[in-house]
Every structure is written in structure tokens, then in C-alpha cells.
Write a protein that holds these residues in place. Structure first.
Motif, PDB file in Angstrom:
ATOM      1  N   ASN A 174       0.834  -1.201   0.000  1.00 56.61           N
ATOM      2  CA  ASN A 174       0.000   0.000   0.000  1.00 56.61           C
ATOM      3  C   ASN A 174       0.871   1.255   0.000  1.00 56.61           C
ATOM      4  O   ASN A 174       0.566   2.239  -0.683  1.00 56.61           O
ATOM      5  N   SER A 177       2.330   1.662  -3.518  1.00 60.07           N
ATOM      6  CA  SER A 177       1.272   2.106  -4.425  1.00 60.07           C
ATOM      7  C   SER A 177       0.929   3.575  -4.210  1.00 60.07           C
ATOM      8  O   SER A 177       0.799   4.344  -5.172  1.00 60.07           O
ATOM      9  N   THR A 178       0.799   3.977  -2.967  1.00 65.71           N
ATOM     10  CA  THR A 178       0.472   5.372  -2.641  1.00 65.71           C
ATOM     11  C   THR A 178       1.588   6.303  -3.106  1.00 65.71           C
ATOM     12  O   THR A 178       1.326   7.365  -3.679  1.00 65.71           O
ATOM     13  N   SER A 179       2.834   5.913  -2.869  1.00 56.71           N
ATOM     14  CA  SER A 179       3.975   6.738  -3.303  1.00 56.71           C
ATOM     15  C   SER A 179       4.034   6.840  -4.821  1.00 56.71           C
ATOM     16  O   SER A 179       4.291   7.910  -5.371  1.00 56.71           O
TER      17      SER A 179
END
Length: 190
Positions: A174, A177-179
Motif C-alpha cells: 500500500n 502504491s500510494t507513493s
């Protein structure tokens, strides 16, 4: 109540003085409130158990009754009954540092999607007795509150637990993915 009193009289000769209380707690788990005869039965059993130390004996039997009720109700996902039992012995749980009861309340709150209420109970339980199950609850609570780094740190305390390994992988995936979506490509590589 007469039936409970007869059972109490019959069980007085047994080796386990709290046996009628245990049965009463199991039956109470299915109810939204304690049985009508629960508190009087607990009080009479406590008085019978130790006339010289009645307040202490009453406190012990009361705690056993409500903790058994908490475990039974939470095990059946009967949240109103579990919450009522938890509320009745909350100060005693903290005073006794009962890690199992604290973790049970934490799981009860987390399963009701209340991570902010669950996190302090898991913190306490984990502080008193660090176990993988409690670490999982604490990490899930922290993650639900948006605290990924502390959640990852807690989940890393037990490196060989399968559930915590899966949670760590999920937290890291997560974060990557967020980065990546935010355009922080340097963070994705580290």
C-alpha cells in the motif's frame, strides 16, 4: 431464580465454587442484559464463599462472572451484551492488567469498525503481555487510523507469524502504491 438457587445449592459441595457463575455467564451471553437473577446470585455466592472476606470474594466472583460473560458474548458476536459486560469490569481489567480481557475488548471494538476505541485496549494488552494475536489487533487498529509506520513496527515484532507477515506485506504494498500514485518515484525504489 429458584432454579438457579437450587443449582447453586447442589453445586456448593463441588470443588469449583464458581461453576454456577460460569453457567450463568454462558447463558447470559445470548442476552442483551445480564439475567435478572445474575447479580443477586453472584452476591449470594460471594458471601457464601468467604464470610470473613466478603467484599474481596464478591469482587473476585463479580469479575469472573462478567469476564466469562464478555468472552462468551464476544465469541458469539453479540456486541451489546459484550459491551455491557466490558463496561461492568473495565476498571478491574486495568487494575488486574488482564491482557486477555483487554485484547477481547480491543477485538470487539475493531470488529465493530471502531479502531480508535480498539487501539488503547490493544496497546494495554500488548504492554502487559505481548502476543502475536494482540500485535495483529494493534497493527490493524493503527493501520485503520492511518498510522502505517507504527503499524509496520508493531507487525515486525513477530517476524515469523503468518498473519503478521501478510499484514506487513500489505502495508508495504500500500505504501509503494500510494507513493507511486503521488509521483514520489524515489520512495517506491527504497
Amino acid at each position: 431464580m429458584e432454579l438457579s438457587q437450587r443449582r447453586l445449592e447442589r453445586d456448593r459441595g463441588g470443588s469449583d465454587a464458581a461453576r454456577p457463575i460460569s453457567r450463568l455467564a454462558r447463558r447470559a451471553a445470548a442476552l442483551s442484559s445480564p439475567p435478572r437473577n445474575g447479580p443477586p446470585l453472584v452476591a449470594s455466592e460471594a458471601t457464601r464463599a468467604s464470610k470473613a472476606k466478603a467484599p474481596k470474594a464478591y469482587a473476585e466472583i463479580r469479575y469472573r462472572f462478567y469476564s466469562k460473560w464478555l468472552y462468551a458474548a464476544a465469541g458469539q458476536s453479540h456486541w451489546p451484551a459484550a459491551e455491557q459486560a466490558a463496561k461492568a469490569i473495565e476498571p478491574d481489567i486495568k487494575a488486574r492488567k488482564d491482557a486477555n480481557a483487554a485484547a477481547t475488548i480491543g477485538w470487539m471494538e475493531l470488529k465493530q469498525n471502531k479502531p480508535a476505541l480498539a487501539q488503547p485496549w490493544f496497546d494495554a494488552s500488548f504492554g502487559w503481555s505481548p502476543k502475536p494475536d494482540t500485535a495483529l489487533g494493534l497493527a490493524l487498529s493503527l493501520r485503520a487510523l492511518g498510522k502505517a509506520d507504527p503499524a509496520l513496527a508493531v507487525a515486525s515484532r513477530f517476524p515469523h507469524d503468518a498473519k503478521l507477515i501478510a499484514l506487513r506485506q500489505d502495508i508495504l504494498a500500500n505504501a509503494v502504491s500510494t507513493s507511486y500514485i503521488a509521483g514520489h518515484y524515489g520512495k517506491v525504489l527504497h
